[in-house]
Design an enzyme around this catalytic site. Structure first.
Site, PDB file in Angstrom:
ATOM      1  CB  SER A 191      -0.949  -0.054   1.210  1.00  0.00           C
ATOM      2  OG  SER A 191      -1.860   1.002   1.210  1.00  0.00           O
ATOM      3  CG  ASP A 202       7.870   5.513 -11.336  1.00  0.00           C
ATOM      4  OD1 ASP A 202       8.588   4.497 -11.424  1.00  0.00           O
ATOM      5  OD2 ASP A 202       6.630   5.481 -11.462  1.00  0.00           O
ATOM      6  CE  LYS A 216      -4.982  -2.754   1.023  1.00  0.00           C
ATOM      7  NZ  LYS A 216      -5.502  -1.479   0.480  1.00  0.00           N
TER       8      LYS A 216
END
Length: 248
Positions: A191, A202, A216
């Protein structure tokens, strides 16, 4: 979390009775006090597991890689959880552990970062292993400590227009991106842990090291039904800045 019809441990919280009994991420709780938990909801499991301090609960777990179920007796206690329990220096490398994402996580982490920076930190290990996640805005707050203002952290997409949202860094103070950062993850990083690690990855703000995370990628919304009841529904899925989704 519920997987294959049974309550499944994402990660035990450090310092809790379950942690000291050796409960591991991936363990399935198949019985509680002799009752099968097949098709239990998370709420059903929590109601059975909770109880007064000092009382015991008997559980049986099924652990990946082990053929025989494992019976355990856990003595209940009051759970006090620090979001960022410790940070210290190893030579000139800082190490900080985040064990969940709560309302206080940003402030706790910022305090640790300031302390280690004063000690001459030249690199940082951010440990998100065994971190089951928590609040989305806490993940945003943690990411803001490492990403410049305006950088996309995560976005969500659902069936309804109002569930389509993008979350950007609103960094208002020091951004701690002047030293190399390594983010540690494992199969129990879920999560919010995945949001932070993916955002840093990224944007080339950190190197993610470890095992494949939990996966998740769903967003839940709680709808109040009356004074004592509520309904929790999955209303959207979240995606990393580069557009990667997470398996749920």
């Amino acid at each position: 979390n519920i997987r294959d019809h049974f309550p499944t441990v994402v990660s035990p919280i450090e310092g809790t009775p379950a942690y000291y009994m050796g409960i591991q991420g991936g363990d399935q709780i198949i019985e509680i006090d002799g009752e099968s938990t097949r098709d239990f909801t998370s709420r059903d499991a929590v109601k059975k597991l909770r109880g007064p301090k000092g009382t015991s609960v008997n559980i049986t777990i099924r652990r990946p890689g082990q053929e025989e179920p494992l019976p355990l007796t856990i003595v209940r206690d009051i759970i006090k959880v620090e979001s960022v329990p410790y940070g210290f220096m190893m030579g000139d490398i800082g190490y900080i552990r985040i064990q969940n994402f709560a309302r206080t996580t940003h402030d706790e982490l910022e305090t640790k970062l300031k302390e280690l920076t004063k000690q001459g930190m030249k690199g940082l290990i951010l440990d998100l292993r065994f971190n089951p996640g928590g609040l989305l805005n806490a993940a945003q707050g943690v990411s803001e400590l490492f990403l410049e203002k305006g950088r996309l952290i995560v976005y969500t997409k659902g069936r309804l227009r109002e569930t389509n949202r993008s979350y950007y860094s609103e960094a208002r103070g020091t951004v701690y991106n002047k030293v190399p950062i390594v983010v540690l993850v494992n199969g129990s990083s879920a999560s919010a842990s995945e949001i932070v690690s993916a955002a840093l990855q990224d944007h080339d703000a950190g190197l993610v090291v470890g095992k494949t995370s939990f996966g998740k990628g769903s967003v839940q919304t709680v709808f109040s039904l009356d004074q004592d009841e509520a309904l929790k529904l999955t209303t959207a899925r979240y995606y990393t800045p580069s557009g990667r989704g997470r398996r749920s």
